[in-house]
Motif scaffolding. Structure first.
Motif, short mmCIF file in Angstrom:
data_model
loop_
_atom_site.label_atom_id
_atom_site.label_comp_id
_atom_site.label_asym_id
_atom_site.label_seq_id
_atom_site.Cartn_x
_atom_site.Cartn_y
_atom_site.Cartn_z
N THR A 44 0.84 -1.20 0.00
CA THR A 44 0.00 0.00 0.00
C THR A 44 0.88 1.25 0.00
N GLY A 45 1.91 1.25 0.82
CA GLY A 45 2.85 2.37 0.85
C GLY A 45 3.57 2.54 -0.48
N GLY A 46 3.92 1.45 -1.12
CA GLY A 46 4.54 1.51 -2.44
C GLY A 46 3.59 2.07 -3.48
N PHE A 47 2.31 1.70 -3.40
CA PHE A 47 1.32 2.22 -4.33
C PHE A 47 1.12 3.72 -4.13
N ILE A 48 1.04 4.15 -2.87
CA ILE A 48 0.90 5.58 -2.56
C ILE A 48 2.13 6.34 -3.05
N SER A 49 3.29 5.76 -2.84
CA SER A 49 4.53 6.39 -3.29
C SER A 49 4.55 6.54 -4.80
N THR A 50 4.06 5.54 -5.51
CA THR A 50 3.99 5.62 -6.97
C THR A 50 3.03 6.71 -7.41
N LEU A 51 1.89 6.84 -6.71
CA LEU A 51 0.93 7.88 -7.07
C LEU A 51 1.49 9.28 -6.84
N ILE A 52 2.22 9.45 -5.74
CA ILE A 52 2.74 10.77 -5.39
C ILE A 52 3.99 11.13 -6.20
N PHE A 53 4.96 10.22 -6.23
CA PHE A 53 6.26 10.52 -6.81
C PHE A 53 6.45 9.97 -8.22
N GLY A 65 9.46 1.87 0.94
CA GLY A 65 10.53 1.89 1.93
C GLY A 65 9.94 1.79 3.33
N TRP A 66 10.77 1.92 4.32
CA TRP A 66 10.34 1.77 5.71
C TRP A 66 9.26 2.77 6.09
N ILE A 67 9.44 4.03 5.72
CA ILE A 67 8.48 5.06 6.11
C ILE A 67 7.16 4.88 5.39
N MET A 68 7.21 4.70 4.07
CA MET A 68 5.97 4.52 3.31
C MET A 68 5.29 3.20 3.68
N SER A 69 6.05 2.18 4.02
CA SER A 69 5.46 0.92 4.46
C SER A 69 4.71 1.10 5.77
#
Length: 87
Positions: A44-53, A65-69
């Motif tokens: 989920t964090g990786g998906f959000i990271s892909t949407l944002i960055f 990564g650790w924070i987004m996870s």
């Protein structure tokens, strides 16, 4: 391959435990559910990271990564707790 599965389980356990620690209230889940929470939170964090960055390698889903996870696991835990409370 078995080392990869074990490392995902350890990573999921750590991320799931951090998310459970950060979220207020009690969560009634065992070790396996904490691991699953961390693994799902990582994706989920990786998906959000892909949407944002934006996706660097073109993959729609990748582990964060650790924070987004941790953020993803907290989000999954929040949604699960709201769904359980509405029943």
């Amino acid at each position: 391959m078995i080392i990869g599965i074990i490392s995902w389980c350890v990573f999921g356990l750590i991320i799931g435990a951090i998310a459970r620690f950060l979220m207020p209230g009690t969560q009634s889940m065992g070790l396996i559910m904490t691991i699953l929470l961390g693994v799902v939170g990582s994706f989920t964090g990786g998906f959000i990271s892909t949407l944002i960055f934006g996706g660097g390698d073109g993959a729609a889903m990748h582990p964060g990564g650790w924070i987004m996870s941790t953020i993803g696991a907290c989000l999954v835990l929040f949604i699960a707790s709201k769904m359980a409370a509405s029943k």
